[in-house]
Write a protein that holds these residues in place. Structure first.
Motif, PDB file in Angstrom:
ATOM      1  N   GLU A   1       1.767   1.814  -0.428  1.00  0.00           N
ATOM      2  CA  GLU A   1       1.497   3.145   0.342  1.00  0.00           C
ATOM      3  C   GLU A   1       2.054   2.645   1.754  1.00  0.00           C
ATOM      4  O   GLU A   1       2.946   3.744   2.210  1.00  0.00           O
ATOM      5  CB  GLU A   1       0.059   3.603   0.190  1.00  0.00           C
ATOM      6  CG  GLU A   1      -0.350   3.945  -1.045  1.00  0.00           C
ATOM      7  CD  GLU A   1       0.424   5.446  -1.554  1.00  0.00           C
ATOM      8  OE1 GLU A   1       0.699   6.193  -0.393  1.00  0.00           O
ATOM      9  OE2 GLU A   1       0.445   5.692  -2.758  1.00  0.00           O
ATOM     10  N   ARG A   2       1.918   1.727   2.339  1.00  0.00           N
ATOM     11  CA  ARG A   2       2.319   1.437   3.465  1.00  0.00           C
ATOM     12  C   ARG A   2       3.882   1.318   3.460  1.00  0.00           C
ATOM     13  O   ARG A   2       4.402   1.885   4.564  1.00  0.00           O
ATOM     14  CB  ARG A   2       1.815   0.164   4.108  1.00  0.00           C
ATOM     15  CG  ARG A   2       0.158   0.395   4.640  1.00  0.00           C
ATOM     16  CD  ARG A   2      -0.182  -0.880   5.418  1.00  0.00           C
ATOM     17  NE  ARG A   2      -1.580  -0.595   5.825  1.00  0.00           N
ATOM     18  CZ  ARG A   2      -2.281  -1.609   6.303  1.00  0.00           C
ATOM     19  NH1 ARG A   2      -1.815  -2.641   6.571  1.00  0.00           N
ATOM     20  NH2 ARG A   2      -3.532  -1.287   6.780  1.00  0.00           N
ATOM     21  N   GLY A   3       4.441   0.482   2.500  1.00  0.00           N
ATOM     22  CA  GLY A   3       5.719   0.369   2.328  1.00  0.00           C
ATOM     23  C   GLY A   3       6.406   1.757   2.149  1.00  0.00           C
ATOM     24  O   GLY A   3       7.706   2.009   2.810  1.00  0.00           O
ATOM     25  N   ARG A   4       5.832   2.797   1.294  1.00  0.00           N
ATOM     26  CA  ARG A   4       6.357   4.002   1.137  1.00  0.00           C
ATOM     27  C   ARG A   4       6.599   4.929   2.501  1.00  0.00           C
ATOM     28  O   ARG A   4       7.558   5.469   2.857  1.00  0.00           O
ATOM     29  CB  ARG A   4       5.878   4.595   0.198  1.00  0.00           C
ATOM     30  CG  ARG A   4       5.856   4.165  -1.336  1.00  0.00           C
ATOM     31  CD  ARG A   4       5.017   4.976  -2.251  1.00  0.00           C
ATOM     32  NE  ARG A   4       5.123   4.281  -3.574  1.00  0.00           N
ATOM     33  CZ  ARG A   4       4.249   4.496  -4.444  1.00  0.00           C
ATOM     34  NH1 ARG A   4       3.378   5.365  -4.203  1.00  0.00           N
ATOM     35  NH2 ARG A   4       4.603   4.198  -5.780  1.00  0.00           N
ATOM     36  N   ALA A   5       5.388   4.797   3.189  1.00  0.00           N
ATOM     37  CA  ALA A   5       5.445   5.615   4.630  1.00  0.00           C
ATOM     38  C   ALA A   5       6.439   5.049   5.382  1.00  0.00           C
ATOM     39  O   ALA A   5       6.884   5.800   6.178  1.00  0.00           O
ATOM     40  CB  ALA A   5       3.904   5.516   5.024  1.00  0.00           C
TER      41      ALA A   5
ATOM     42  N   ALA B   1      -0.487   7.167  15.183  1.00  0.00           N
ATOM     43  CA  ALA B   1      -0.299   6.318  14.093  1.00  0.00           C
ATOM     44  C   ALA B   1      -1.762   5.912  13.461  1.00  0.00           C
ATOM     45  O   ALA B   1      -1.628   5.903  12.136  1.00  0.00           O
ATOM     46  CB  ALA B   1       0.011   4.789  14.581  1.00  0.00           C
ATOM     47  N   ASN B   2      -2.701   6.228  14.044  1.00  0.00           N
ATOM     48  CA  ASN B   2      -3.880   6.131  13.532  1.00  0.00           C
ATOM     49  C   ASN B   2      -4.350   7.098  12.611  1.00  0.00           C
ATOM     50  O   ASN B   2      -4.852   7.095  11.300  1.00  0.00           O
ATOM     51  CB  ASN B   2      -5.014   6.026  14.606  1.00  0.00           C
ATOM     52  CG  ASN B   2      -5.123   4.626  15.417  1.00  0.00           C
ATOM     53  OD1 ASN B   2      -4.740   3.662  14.660  1.00  0.00           O
ATOM     54  ND2 ASN B   2      -5.649   4.614  16.400  1.00  0.00           N
ATOM     55  N   ILE B   3      -4.034   8.559  12.991  1.00  0.00           N
ATOM     56  CA  ILE B   3      -3.913   9.613  12.322  1.00  0.00           C
ATOM     57  C   ILE B   3      -3.135   9.475  10.972  1.00  0.00           C
ATOM     58  O   ILE B   3      -3.792   9.754   9.813  1.00  0.00           O
ATOM     59  CB  ILE B   3      -3.523  10.720  12.771  1.00  0.00           C
ATOM     60  CG1 ILE B   3      -4.590  11.030  14.001  1.00  0.00           C
ATOM     61  CG2 ILE B   3      -3.709  12.016  12.052  1.00  0.00           C
ATOM     62  CD1 ILE B   3      -4.138  12.059  15.177  1.00  0.00           C
ATOM     63  N   ILE B   4      -1.898   8.648  10.846  1.00  0.00           N
ATOM     64  CA  ILE B   4      -1.251   8.569   9.761  1.00  0.00           C
ATOM     65  C   ILE B   4      -1.807   7.720   8.963  1.00  0.00           C
ATOM     66  O   ILE B   4      -1.745   7.864   7.521  1.00  0.00           O
ATOM     67  CB  ILE B   4       0.147   8.169  10.046  1.00  0.00           C
ATOM     68  CG1 ILE B   4       0.865   9.175  11.093  1.00  0.00           C
ATOM     69  CG2 ILE B   4       0.979   7.598   8.768  1.00  0.00           C
ATOM     70  CD1 ILE B   4       2.122   8.997  11.418  1.00  0.00           C
ATOM     71  N   ASP B   5      -2.492   6.570   9.285  1.00  0.00           N
ATOM     72  CA  ASP B   5      -3.083   5.641   8.549  1.00  0.00           C
ATOM     73  C   ASP B   5      -4.443   6.088   7.861  1.00  0.00           C
ATOM     74  O   ASP B   5      -4.464   6.019   6.497  1.00  0.00           O
ATOM     75  CB  ASP B   5      -3.606   4.305   9.439  1.00  0.00           C
ATOM     76  CG  ASP B   5      -2.402   3.585   9.758  1.00  0.00           C
ATOM     77  OD1 ASP B   5      -1.335   3.737   9.117  1.00  0.00           O
ATOM     78  OD2 ASP B   5      -2.548   2.742  10.550  1.00  0.00           O
ATOM     79  N   ASP B   6      -4.873   7.227   8.618  1.00  0.00           N
ATOM     80  CA  ASP B   6      -6.014   7.799   7.962  1.00  0.00           C
ATOM     81  C   ASP B   6      -5.588   8.764   6.852  1.00  0.00           C
ATOM     82  O   ASP B   6      -6.439   8.733   5.762  1.00  0.00           O
ATOM     83  CB  ASP B   6      -7.037   8.584   8.943  1.00  0.00           C
ATOM     84  CG  ASP B   6      -7.656   7.658   9.962  1.00  0.00           C
ATOM     85  OD1 ASP B   6      -7.936   6.491   9.583  1.00  0.00           O
ATOM     86  OD2 ASP B   6      -8.178   7.947  11.221  1.00  0.00           O
ATOM     87  N   ASN B   7      -4.473   9.427   7.032  1.00  0.00           N
ATOM     88  CA  ASN B   7      -4.082  10.234   5.755  1.00  0.00           C
ATOM     89  C   ASN B   7      -3.711   9.758   4.601  1.00  0.00           C
ATOM     90  O   ASN B   7      -4.100   9.858   3.440  1.00  0.00           O
ATOM     91  CB  ASN B   7      -2.868  11.171   6.488  1.00  0.00           C
ATOM     92  CG  ASN B   7      -3.258  12.105   7.527  1.00  0.00           C
ATOM     93  OD1 ASN B   7      -4.399  12.586   7.528  1.00  0.00           O
ATOM     94  ND2 ASN B   7      -2.252  12.533   8.335  1.00  0.00           N
ATOM     95  N   ILE B   8      -3.138   8.291   4.851  1.00  0.00           N
ATOM     96  CA  ILE B   8      -2.778   7.442   3.739  1.00  0.00           C
ATOM     97  C   ILE B   8      -3.843   6.906   2.989  1.00  0.00           C
ATOM     98  O   ILE B   8      -3.910   7.154   1.678  1.00  0.00           O
ATOM     99  CB  ILE B   8      -1.850   6.327   4.428  1.00  0.00           C
ATOM    100  CG1 ILE B   8      -0.473   6.650   4.935  1.00  0.00           C
ATOM    101  CG2 ILE B   8      -1.587   5.209   3.179  1.00  0.00           C
ATOM    102  CD1 ILE B   8       0.161   5.662   5.575  1.00  0.00           C
ATOM    103  N   SER B   9      -4.742   6.695   3.677  1.00  0.00           N
ATOM    104  CA  SER B   9      -6.158   6.300   3.104  1.00  0.00           C
ATOM    105  C   SER B   9      -6.875   7.249   2.454  1.00  0.00           C
ATOM    106  O   SER B   9      -7.197   6.856   1.086  1.00  0.00           O
ATOM    107  CB  SER B   9      -7.178   5.684   4.167  1.00  0.00           C
ATOM    108  OG  SER B   9      -6.629   4.717   4.921  1.00  0.00           O
ATOM    109  N   ARG B  10      -6.676   8.500   2.473  1.00  0.00           N
ATOM    110  CA  ARG B  10      -7.364   9.625   2.066  1.00  0.00           C
ATOM    111  C   ARG B  10      -6.651   9.869   0.798  1.00  0.00           C
ATOM    112  O   ARG B  10      -7.145  10.091  -0.172  1.00  0.00           O
ATOM    113  CB  ARG B  10      -7.464  10.972   2.961  1.00  0.00           C
ATOM    114  CG  ARG B  10      -8.155  10.834   3.922  1.00  0.00           C
ATOM    115  CD  ARG B  10      -8.424  12.195   4.673  1.00  0.00           C
ATOM    116  NE  ARG B  10      -9.249  12.041   5.568  1.00  0.00           N
ATOM    117  CZ  ARG B  10      -8.979  11.969   7.056  1.00  0.00           C
ATOM    118  NH1 ARG B  10      -7.381  11.988   7.243  1.00  0.00           N
ATOM    119  NH2 ARG B  10      -9.452  12.058   8.142  1.00  0.00           N
TER     120      ARG B  10
END
Length: 430
Positions: free
Chosen positions: A388-392, A408-417
């Motif tokens: 997922e991180r690679g795709r983002a 950036a933190n908001i983007i990581d939280d969205n990816i985790s969800r």
């Protein structure tokens, strides 16, 4: 008949005790028989020879470098130089030596040796483990203290019932004066006139052993071997075999031998029957309940009273030996029952340990399987997170450099969800 010459147990001391105990000739616990002076019947294996004293091992001990020595030899050598006498490596006597393996002791105990009293006429050949007991208790040629209280000399065991033999007598063949205890040895080896020639067979023999020679002389007249069946003819000993082939009573010989065997067997059975009768009477006199022939209950343990040995007159045994033999047999039966009970308890405990260990093994297997499944889940989640991180990262190549940390933190939280939602909708297949 004496009991078997079983060796005493517990005579092998530990290495630490041997190292600390002084090797003094006046030690009261030391045996009076020098095992190093024994004469062996056959050649001894070189692996059983001590490299220090060059005789078969006596109470062998083994070092950490796998060298075996007599315990007395290694203690004396270590006192002079604290190294192994073979490879010269440093050696600590207490911590680096131990008793030799049991197989070495067994091989040494099975060596055949001649009785130390062979020079006095004992021709017995016995295993080394029994020679001390034989000499100390049973050998007729062993020197024992004179039975007379005022005499401090020794006599051989077979003459102990003749009283004190330490008085002067004259040899009847040479007129020399010797003590009565030494007269037989003098006539055997020292007397100049000790030998004479047989008038029948012209063979020399020792004079005072004339009776023994007459039993072996080939020219002496003797009875036929069928004399018990009626043959009265006397023939020379060397002609016995030829006469037996022509004897008129040879036909009944085999039948007579069978009758003699049956008679001996009958005497043995009668003696056993008398012994059992004496034991039954003894138990009846002591008031022990005996089971009847129709009773199904087994005979209980016979608890003999401690002071029973003081009432010898009431016991129906002919001698004290027979009475103590009955006590020994009772104790032996008790030991056998205790041994059987111990084996049963040991078997039950072994089964209990086996059952408990089986359950523990099953639980450990289940835990290992669960840990394996959890590990697979964790690895799958980590791989999914990395993907997922690679795709983002590839989907936003034109991201400005001034992108703030909060965004950036908001983007990581969205990816985790999104990862959690995907896991719920599409669980991993294992």
């Amino acid at each position: 008949m004496p009991p078997p010459n079983t060796p005493e147990e517990g005579l092998i001391a530990t290495t630490a005790t041997l190292a600390l105990r002084p090797l003094m000739s006046g030690d009261p616990t030391a045996t009076t028989l020098d095992l190093r002076a024994l004469e062996y019947e056959d050649s001894v294996d070189e692996n059983l020879i001590c490299p220090i004293c060059r005789v078969p091992f006596i109470s062998p001990v083994i070092t950490n470098c796998d060298h075996v020595f007599c315990h007395r030899c290694i203690v004396q050598a270590h006192a002079l130089n604290p190294v192994c006498p073979v490879d010269r490596l440093p050696l600590k006597l207490v911590s680096e030596t131990r008793p030799a393996p049991k197989i070495v002791h067994n091989q040494l105990d099975n060596l055949s040796v001649k009785c130390p009293n062979s020079s006095r006429g004992c021709d017995l050949i016995v295993s080394r483990s029994l020679v001390e007991n034989h000499v100390a208790r049973y050998c007729d040629k062993t020197l024992v203290p004179c039975p007379h209280p005022s005499c401090n000399k020794s006599v051989i065991r077979k003459d102990i019932g003749k009283g004190c033999l330490h008085y002067d007598v004259k040899c009847e063949y040479c007129e020399q004066v010797r003590q009565k205890a030494d007269l037989e040895e003098h006539q055997d080896t020292e007397c100049p006139n000790r030998k004479t020639e047989c008038a029948l067979c012209n063979i020399e023999y020792v004079r005072h052993k004339q009776e023994e020679h007459s039993k072996e002389c080939p020219e002496a007249q003797t009875s036929c071997k069928f004399a018990l069946f009626g043959c009265e003819q006397l023939v020379k000993r060397w002609q016995l075999e030829d006469h037996a082939l022509k004897c008129a009573y040879r036909v009944v010989g085999p039948v007579g031998e069978q009758l003699a065997e049956l008679r001996a067997e009958l005497n043995t059975l009668q003696e056993r029957d008398r012994l059992k009768d004496r034991r039954i009477k003894f138990l009846e006199n002591r008031g022990f309940p005996l089971p009847t022939p129709t009773s199904s209950e087994p005979m209980s343990d016979i608890n003999l009273p401690e002071n029973s040995s003081t009432h010898e007159d009431s016991a129906p045994y002919e001698s004290r030996d027979q009475y103590f033999l009955s006590l020994f047999e009772a104790m032996e039966s008790k030991v056998e029952r205790l041994s059987t009970a111990l084996n049963e308890v040991e078997g039950r405990h072994s089964m209990m340990l086996f059952n408990e260990s089986s359950q523990i093994k099953d639980q450990l297997t289940e835990i290992r399987s669960t840990m394996g499944v959890l590990g697979m889940h964790v690895r799958w989640l980590m791989n999914f997170r990395l993907q997922e991180r690679g795709r983002a990262g590839t989907s936003s190549p034109a991201m400005p450099n001034s992108f703030s940390g909060n965004q950036a933190n908001i983007i990581d939280d969205n990816i985790s969800r999104r990862m959690i939602v995907n896991l719920r909708e599409h669980p991993p297949r294992l």
